[in-house]
Scaffold this motif. Structure first.
Motif, PDB file in Angstrom:
ATOM      1  N   GLY A  61       0.820  -1.211   0.000  1.00 46.87           N
ATOM      2  CA  GLY A  61       0.000   0.000   0.000  1.00 46.87           C
ATOM      3  C   GLY A  61       0.845   1.249   0.000  1.00 46.87           C
ATOM      4  O   GLY A  61       0.560   2.225  -0.712  1.00 46.87           O
ATOM      5  N   ALA A  62       1.926   1.223   0.802  1.00 49.18           N
ATOM      6  CA  ALA A  62       2.800   2.391   0.880  1.00 49.18           C
ATOM      7  C   ALA A  62       3.609   2.586  -0.394  1.00 49.18           C
ATOM      8  O   ALA A  62       3.740   3.706  -0.900  1.00 49.18           O
ATOM      9  N   LEU A  63       4.160   1.470  -0.931  1.00 49.11           N
ATOM     10  CA  LEU A  63       5.059   1.565  -2.080  1.00 49.11           C
ATOM     11  C   LEU A  63       4.330   1.735  -3.408  1.00 49.11           C
ATOM     12  O   LEU A  63       4.778   2.484  -4.276  1.00 49.11           O
ATOM     13  N   GLU A  64       3.219   1.023  -3.580  1.00 43.96           N
ATOM     14  CA  GLU A  64       2.560   0.981  -4.890  1.00 43.96           C
ATOM     15  C   GLU A  64       1.340   1.894  -4.999  1.00 43.96           C
ATOM     16  O   GLU A  64       0.979   2.304  -6.103  1.00 43.96           O
ATOM     17  N   PHE A  65       0.696   2.205  -3.858  1.00 43.74           N
ATOM     18  CA  PHE A  65      -0.548   2.990  -3.934  1.00 43.74           C
ATOM     19  C   PHE A  65      -0.496   4.269  -3.105  1.00 43.74           C
ATOM     20  O   PHE A  65      -1.508   4.959  -2.977  1.00 43.74           O
ATOM     21  N   ASN A  66       0.704   4.572  -2.566  1.00 40.45           N
ATOM     22  CA  ASN A  66       0.902   5.803  -1.797  1.00 40.45           C
ATOM     23  C   ASN A  66      -0.112   5.935  -0.659  1.00 40.45           C
ATOM     24  O   ASN A  66      -0.629   7.027  -0.382  1.00 40.45           O
ATOM     25  N   GLU A  67      -0.400   4.818  -0.004  1.00 33.90           N
ATOM     26  CA  GLU A  67      -1.329   4.822   1.126  1.00 33.90           C
ATOM     27  C   GLU A  67      -0.554   4.450   2.394  1.00 33.90           C
ATOM     28  O   GLU A  67      -0.120   3.310   2.547  1.00 33.90           O
ATOM     29  N   PRO A  68      -0.369   5.400   3.307  1.00 36.50           N
ATOM     30  CA  PRO A  68       0.334   5.095   4.567  1.00 36.50           C
ATOM     31  C   PRO A  68      -0.426   4.044   5.372  1.00 36.50           C
ATOM     32  O   PRO A  68      -1.651   3.920   5.267  1.00 36.50           O
ATOM     33  N   GLY A  69       0.318   3.296   6.199  1.00 37.85           N
ATOM     34  CA  GLY A  69      -0.310   2.231   6.961  1.00 37.85           C
ATOM     35  C   GLY A  69       0.268   2.087   8.352  1.00 37.85           C
ATOM     36  O   GLY A  69       1.447   2.376   8.593  1.00 37.85           O
ATOM     37  N   VAL A  70      -0.577   1.623   9.276  1.00 30.75           N
ATOM     38  CA  VAL A  70      -0.172   1.369  10.652  1.00 30.75           C
ATOM     39  C   VAL A  70      -0.240  -0.129  10.916  1.00 30.75           C
ATOM     40  O   VAL A  70      -1.252  -0.768  10.619  1.00 30.75           O
ATOM     41  N   PHE A  71       0.853  -0.665  11.450  1.00 29.31           N
ATOM     42  CA  PHE A  71       0.893  -2.081  11.816  1.00 29.31           C
ATOM     43  C   PHE A  71       1.040  -2.161  13.331  1.00 29.31           C
ATOM     44  O   PHE A  71       2.092  -1.838  13.883  1.00 29.31           O
ATOM     45  N   MET A  72      -0.052  -2.573  14.000  1.00 23.43           N
ATOM     46  CA  MET A  72      -0.023  -2.706  15.458  1.00 23.43           C
ATOM     47  C   MET A  72       0.088  -4.184  15.814  1.00 23.43           C
ATOM     48  O   MET A  72      -0.809  -4.977  15.492  1.00 23.43           O
ATOM     49  N   ALA A  73       1.212  -4.537  16.444  1.00 23.28           N
ATOM     50  CA  ALA A  73       1.474  -5.940  16.766  1.00 23.28           C
ATOM     51  C   ALA A  73       1.306  -6.170  18.259  1.00 23.28           C
ATOM     52  O   ALA A  73       1.731  -5.342  19.085  1.00 23.28           O
ATOM     53  N   PHE A  74       0.694  -7.282  18.615  1.00 25.61           N
ATOM     54  CA  PHE A  74       0.509  -7.651  20.013  1.00 25.61           C
ATOM     55  C   PHE A  74       1.406  -8.831  20.403  1.00 25.61           C
ATOM     56  O   PHE A  74       1.349  -9.292  21.539  1.00 25.61           O
ATOM     57  N   GLU A  75       2.214  -9.309  19.422  1.00 28.24           N
ATOM     58  CA  GLU A  75       3.117 -10.434  19.707  1.00 28.24           C
ATOM     59  C   GLU A  75       4.568 -10.030  19.482  1.00 28.24           C
ATOM     60  O   GLU A  75       5.363 -10.008  20.424  1.00 28.24           O
ATOM     61  N   GLU A  76       4.919  -9.707  18.228  1.00 24.69           N
ATOM     62  CA  GLU A  76       6.302  -9.405  17.885  1.00 24.69           C
ATOM     63  C   GLU A  76       6.596  -7.914  18.064  1.00 24.69           C
ATOM     64  O   GLU A  76       5.754  -7.064  17.791  1.00 24.69           O
ATOM     65  N   LYS A  77       7.817  -7.623  18.484  1.00 20.69           N
ATOM     66  CA  LYS A  77       8.248  -6.239  18.600  1.00 20.69           C
ATOM     67  C   LYS A  77       8.549  -5.672  17.216  1.00 20.69           C
ATOM     68  O   LYS A  77       8.779  -6.399  16.255  1.00 20.69           O
ATOM     69  N   ALA A  78       8.583  -4.349  17.146  1.00 20.87           N
ATOM     70  CA  ALA A  78       8.805  -3.677  15.859  1.00 20.87           C
ATOM     71  C   ALA A  78      10.139  -4.078  15.251  1.00 20.87           C
ATOM     72  O   ALA A  78      10.258  -4.292  14.040  1.00 20.87           O
ATOM     73  N   GLU A  79      11.185  -4.198  16.104  1.00 19.28           N
ATOM     74  CA  GLU A  79      12.502  -4.567  15.594  1.00 19.28           C
ATOM     75  C   GLU A  79      12.479  -5.981  15.016  1.00 19.28           C
ATOM     76  O   GLU A  79      13.100  -6.256  13.977  1.00 19.28           O
ATOM     77  N   GLU A  80      11.758  -6.879  15.693  1.00 18.90           N
ATOM     78  CA  GLU A  80      11.660  -8.255  15.213  1.00 18.90           C
ATOM     79  C   GLU A  80      10.921  -8.312  13.883  1.00 18.90           C
ATOM     80  O   GLU A  80      11.308  -9.056  12.974  1.00 18.90           O
ATOM     81  N   LEU A  81       9.861  -7.537  13.756  1.00 17.83           N
ATOM     82  CA  LEU A  81       9.110  -7.503  12.496  1.00 17.83           C
ATOM     83  C   LEU A  81       9.987  -7.023  11.350  1.00 17.83           C
ATOM     84  O   LEU A  81       9.966  -7.581  10.251  1.00 17.83           O
ATOM     85  N   ALA A  82      10.759  -5.963  11.601  1.00 13.99           N
ATOM     86  CA  ALA A  82      11.618  -5.403  10.555  1.00 13.99           C
ATOM     87  C   ALA A  82      12.636  -6.420  10.076  1.00 13.99           C
ATOM     88  O   ALA A  82      12.899  -6.550   8.871  1.00 13.99           O
ATOM     89  N   VAL A  83      13.219  -7.185  11.019  1.00 12.93           N
ATOM     90  CA  VAL A  83      14.211  -8.203  10.650  1.00 12.93           C
ATOM     91  C   VAL A  83      13.538  -9.344   9.892  1.00 12.93           C
ATOM     92  O   VAL A  83      14.079  -9.851   8.895  1.00 12.93           O
TER      93      VAL A  83
END
Length: 570
Positions: A61-83
């Motif tokens: 959505g961000a790359l192809e349709f210029n739509e910002p997005g929020v990813f709220m995780a209740f399990e993995e931390k943001a750093e873990e998701l990025a990796v």
């Protein structure tokens, strides 16, 4: 309803607005994407790909349709998701710096949650609302929401809060994906599907006979057309790819353009021009009959025309095939180096049939070839039944024909029921069927090629001997002797015998011509002699006649002279 009426209906009625996901194949199945401004439930067991599915929805959505997005995780931390998603080429740090993606990890301490009537999600609403407003988000993911209620057993509280959450998301007008763990006999543990009335997608990860397959199914999609089947999907370095097999309608375009097989004698058997572009060809035969060689020739001819080809090998490695083709004068490495030929080699047991199909589909979409080769398809029986292999090939042929890509299959034929069924099952699907058989005679094993069928074109019904030599592949006429079809040394012996007969016949003709010439000369000599004799007699006769005439003339002159003298004396 006719197509025109359907289009008119679309113009007059307001259809459900949708948000494209950017996930390869999914938008085709959902007829455009997920419902705009509404929540979608993505559910499934552990390891089925829910988090990756949701993350790709945000990143695309961000790359192809210029739509910002929020990813709220209740399990993995943001750093873990990025990796975890870096291996797919998703640079979440850059997207966050550009304020296109916001990652937020919410830690829920279960011991602090008490089952009281005061339990609510106001803190989540405030936090999520701030994240949405900070980047102007159009897309939101909550992964996985059940962690909020992990230690709650009061269903009334859970239902009330869920209903409030989904209504709050609708009011914010964001397109949301909510992931949920599969429950016992239900799609989710807390029955989330009851509250998401618009769209529910189920992901499944099955392991059958030690072979893994991932499948996607759209359980419901209110207000929209959608595929109802289970669709295999692939997770690789480029993310998720879903194979759309929603319709296998026989309405694809056809071409009258012909493509060469690379073997001139075979093209001659096919009306002199080769196969139809976009058709499917089966080359079947027993082991060692040259099926791979025919496939190699076909790939080489495609590349020689400047077109692209993909070679899917299920038995030999690319290096083996390239080396072996050199023995018949085919240099495939040059086409690999030029980028026209692409090899993909894997054991059939690497994936299930559906995953092989997705992999082929994805590579064809990326490489855009004009021809595709599968060598051999009979190895696929090791990962599926005959009917499953046939179903997979129907889907593959349908996809390739819709793209006007010519495909060649090779199939190993053995003297057992299973392979005969496979051979017959596949042969009914294809447009052209070449059969290479062993012809054993006089202590030799040779090859014979038959064109069993070739739809839409005139083709030879004669068997040809299939010869593989250092010079390459060739088809030669067989000899029909008193004992049947002659091939190999028997054919060569018959040919030499015919050459000998021709020499003897020519020698006999030469002797006959010499005798005729001698007879002619003798007769001509006799004729000349008779002619001379005739002329001599004729001359003799003429001589007597002339002498008589002269004598008569002289005597007449003498008589006149005497008479004249007598008158003078008087």
């Amino acid at each position: 309803m006719s197509t025109e009426s359907h289009h008119n209906l679309n113009r007059t009625l307001k259809l459900l607005p949708k948000t494209p996901t950017g996930i390869l194949g999914l938008d085709k199945i959902t007829d455009g994407g997920l419902p705009l401004g509404r929540p979608t439930l993505v559910c499934g067991g552990a390891g089925c790909g829910k988090t990756l599915f949701s993350m790709e929805f945000i990143v695309r959505g961000a790359l192809e349709f210029n739509e910002p997005g929020v990813f709220m995780a209740f399990e993995e931390k943001a750093e873990e998701l990025a990796v975890n998603v870096a291996s797919l080429g998703f640079d979440l740090e850059k997207l966050q710096a550009d304020k296109m993606v916001r990652l937020d990890h919410v830690y829920v301490e279960r011991s602090e949650i008490e089952e009281t009537g005061e339990y609510d999600l106001d803190g989540i609403f405030i936090r999520l609302g701030h994240a949405i407003d900070s980047i102007g988000a159009k897309r939101v993911v909550l992964d996985t929401i059940e962690n909020l209620f992990a230690s709650l057993s009061n269903q009334a509280i859970i239902r009330a809060e869920l209903r409030r959450l989904f209504q709050w998301l609708k009011d914010k007008n964001v397109t949301t994906i909510i992931t949920g763990e599969k429950g016992d006999g239900t799609f989710t543990r807390h029955g989330l599907e009851e509250y998401v009335s618009d769209c529910v997608i189920l992901l499944d990860h099955r392991v059958t006979n030690q072979i893994s397959t991932r499948l996607l199914r759209i359980v419901k999609y209110r207000g929209s057309f959608h595929g109802t089947n289970e669709y295999p999907f692939l997770i690789d370095k480029n993310g998720i790819s879903v194979l759309p097999v929603t319709a296998l309608t026989l309405d694809h375009e056809v071409s009258t353009h012909r493509v060469s097989s690379g073997i001139a004698a075979l093209d001659k058997m096919l009306g002199g021009q080769g196969f139809f572009k976009g058709s499917s060809i089966l080359v079947s035969g027993t082991a060692g009959t040259g099926k791979t060689s025919i496939a190699g020739y076909f790939a080489n001819e495609t590349c020689n025309r400047g077109e692209r080809s993909i070679y899917f090998a299920f038995e030999e490695s690319p290096k083996q095939i390239i080396r072996n083709m050199l023995s018949i004068g085919i240099k495939l490495q040059q086409h690999v180096d030029s980028g026209l030929l692409k090899f993909h080699a894997s054991r059939p047991t690497l994936n299930g049939l559906e995953m092989h199909l997705v992999s082929i589909h994805k590579m064809v979409e990326e490489f855009k070839p004009q021809t595709v080769i599968l060598d051999p398809i009979t190895n696929l029986i090791t990962v599926g039944s005959v009917s499953e292999v046939k179903t997979m090939l129907i889907r593959l042929i349908d996809f390739l024909q819709s793209e006007q890509i010519t495909v060649m299959f090779t199939a190993l034929t053995l003297n057992n029921i299973v392979n005969e069924q496979t051979d017959e099952g596949v042969s009914s699907l294809v447009d052209a069927w070449l059969l290479v058989r062993d012809i054993e005679f006089n202590g030799e094993r040779n090859r014979g090629m038959y064109v069993m069928k070739s739809r839409g074109m005139k083709h030879s019904n004669q068997v040809r001997e299939f010869v593989i030599s250092d010079e390459g592949l060739n088809l030669v006429d067989v000899y029909l002797g008193p004992e049947g079809v002659l091939t190999g040394s028997a054919r060569e012996a018959q040919r030499l015998q015919e050459v000998t007969s021709d020499v003897l016949r020519n020698h006999a003709l030469t002797r006959k011509d010499m005798e005729i010439n001698r007879k002619r000369k003798v007769l001509e000599s006799k004729i000349a002699s008779l002619q001379e004799e005739f002329e001599s007699i004729q001359e003799e006769l003429n001589k007597s006649y002339i002498e008589d005439e002269l004598r008569k003339e002289v005597m007449e002159q003498n008589r006149e002279k005497l008479t004249k003298n007598r008158h003078n004396e008087d």
